[in-house]
Design a protein around this motif. Structure first.
Motif, mmCIF file in Angstrom:
data_model
loop_
_atom_site.group_PDB
_atom_site.id
_atom_site.type_symbol
_atom_site.label_atom_id
_atom_site.label_comp_id
_atom_site.label_asym_id
_atom_site.label_seq_id
_atom_site.Cartn_x
_atom_site.Cartn_y
_atom_site.Cartn_z
ATOM 1 N N THR A 31 15.980 -31.823 -11.240
ATOM 2 C CA THR A 31 15.869 -31.426 -9.850
ATOM 3 C C THR A 31 17.022 -32.022 -9.061
ATOM 4 O O THR A 31 17.662 -32.978 -9.491
ATOM 5 C CB THR A 31 14.545 -31.918 -9.249
ATOM 6 O OG1 THR A 31 14.486 -33.338 -9.356
ATOM 7 C CG2 THR A 31 13.357 -31.297 -9.954
ATOM 8 N N SER B 284 17.806 -22.773 -8.808
ATOM 9 C CA SER B 284 17.149 -22.077 -7.712
ATOM 10 C C SER B 284 16.523 -23.083 -6.758
ATOM 11 O O SER B 284 16.131 -24.176 -7.160
ATOM 12 C CB SER B 284 16.075 -21.126 -8.243
ATOM 13 O OG SER B 284 15.099 -21.841 -8.970
ATOM 14 N N VAL C 182 13.561 -24.421 -4.412
ATOM 15 C CA VAL C 182 12.110 -24.354 -4.543
ATOM 16 C C VAL C 182 11.377 -24.772 -3.273
ATOM 17 O O VAL C 182 10.168 -24.851 -3.257
ATOM 18 C CB VAL C 182 11.629 -25.209 -5.735
ATOM 19 C CG1 VAL C 182 12.121 -24.616 -7.042
ATOM 20 C CG2 VAL C 182 12.059 -26.650 -5.579
ATOM 21 N N GLY C 183 12.127 -25.020 -2.216
ATOM 22 C CA GLY C 183 11.504 -25.368 -0.946
ATOM 23 C C GLY C 183 12.513 -26.003 -0.020
ATOM 24 O O GLY C 183 13.515 -26.556 -0.464
ATOM 25 N N SER D 258 8.019 -23.285 1.314
ATOM 26 C CA SER D 258 8.046 -23.550 -0.120
ATOM 27 C C SER D 258 8.319 -22.260 -0.869
ATOM 28 O O SER D 258 8.137 -21.170 -0.344
ATOM 29 C CB SER D 258 6.728 -24.179 -0.582
ATOM 30 O OG SER D 258 5.660 -23.297 -0.332
ATOM 31 N N GLY D 259 8.813 -22.412 -2.093
ATOM 32 C CA GLY D 259 9.039 -21.263 -2.953
ATOM 33 C C GLY D 259 10.360 -20.558 -2.738
ATOM 34 O O GLY D 259 10.547 -19.453 -3.227
ATOM 35 N N GLY E 47 6.669 -27.310 -3.345
ATOM 36 C CA GLY E 47 6.750 -26.011 -3.997
ATOM 37 C C GLY E 47 7.571 -26.144 -5.268
ATOM 38 O O GLY E 47 8.759 -25.888 -5.269
ATOM 39 N N GLY E 48 6.966 -26.575 -6.341
ATOM 40 C CA GLY E 48 7.712 -26.814 -7.580
ATOM 41 C C GLY E 48 8.213 -28.248 -7.651
ATOM 42 O O GLY E 48 8.163 -28.880 -8.685
ATOM 43 N N THR E 49 8.696 -28.756 -6.541
ATOM 44 C CA THR E 49 9.061 -30.172 -6.412
ATOM 45 C C THR E 49 8.551 -30.645 -5.058
ATOM 46 O O THR E 49 8.285 -29.840 -4.176
ATOM 47 C CB THR E 49 10.592 -30.406 -6.465
ATOM 48 O OG1 THR E 49 11.194 -29.750 -5.356
ATOM 49 C CG2 THR E 49 11.198 -29.891 -7.758
ATOM 50 N N MET F 200 16.055 -28.358 -5.251
ATOM 51 C CA MET F 200 16.543 -27.353 -6.190
ATOM 52 C C MET F 200 16.227 -27.754 -7.620
ATOM 53 O O MET F 200 16.210 -28.935 -7.952
ATOM 54 C CB MET F 200 18.050 -27.192 -6.045
ATOM 55 C CG MET F 200 18.474 -26.603 -4.720
ATOM 56 S SD MET F 200 20.243 -26.324 -4.654
ATOM 57 C CE MET F 200 20.720 -27.694 -3.624
ATOM 58 N N THR F 201 15.978 -26.758 -8.445
ATOM 59 C CA THR F 201 15.937 -26.972 -9.879
ATOM 60 C C THR F 201 17.249 -26.448 -10.425
ATOM 61 O O THR F 201 17.822 -25.498 -9.891
ATOM 62 C CB THR F 201 14.764 -26.225 -10.543
ATOM 63 O OG1 THR F 201 14.901 -24.829 -10.288
ATOM 64 C CG2 THR F 201 13.432 -26.727 -10.007
#
Length: 174
Positions: free
Chosen positions: A121, A146, A148-149, A66-67, A14-16, A90-91
């Motif tokens: 990340t 934030s 991301v999963g 995810s998310g 989810g993003g990563t 995390m980002t």
């Protein structure tokens, strides 16, 4: 994962990409672990060593989401004495990231890592010793950026219980 003998417990994309691998290692095995990302991007790796775990059928339950910052919720664990390992990807804007966790999980301070680049990340890991059967879940609140999963896995202990030793952290950049 290009080192041999590892099994994928679970993943959250989810993003990563966030993956939890595990292995029952022999006493004479090398402590070297090699990863080879399939894309030209940064990668973080946390390697931990656990003792007192079951020597077969060690993986009990997994969950992922995810998310966001939740790990998902596992099915009920098979036995009282287990170790739960949770992780969130995390980002972050850059700098050191950390997280606080819910439901009795303790952040492993050694897994707080520096974000790579200006929108890098990071990964954060937390542990919880389980003393009764039931479902397992947690939510992480990152210090910046934030989540991301997340994911969580429970590992069965032998009759003597589980202890853990962190064996190292590696940051692998592009």
């Amino acid at each position: 994962m290009s080192s041999t003998g590892w099994s994928l417990a679970d993943s959250s994309i989810g993003g990563t990409g966030l993956y939890l691998w595990y292995k029952i290692a022999g006493s004479s095995e090398s402590s070297t672990v090699t990863i080879a990302p399939s894309v030209a991007a940064s990668a973080e790796l946390v390697v931990m060593q656990f003792t007192g775990n079951a020597t077969s059928g060690v993986l009990d339950q997994t969950a992922h989401a995810s998310g966001g910052a939740t790990t998902g919720t596992t099915a009920a664990t098979a036995q009282n004495d287990e170790l739960a390992v949770a992780a969130v990807g995390m980002t972050a804007v850059g700098g050191t990231i950390s997280a606080t966790w819910t439901n009795g999980f303790t952040a492993n301070p050694a897994t707080t890592v520096a974000a790579v680049g200006t929108n890098g990340t990071g990964i954060h890991v937390a542990l919880r010793s389980l003393t009764s059967t039931g479902t397992v879940t947690s939510t992480a609140t990152p210090s910046e950026g934030s989540a991301v999963g997340g994911l969580v896995a429970t590992f069965k202990a032998s009759s003597s219980g589980v202890t853990y030793t962190k064996t190292g952290i590696a940051l692998v950049g592009p």
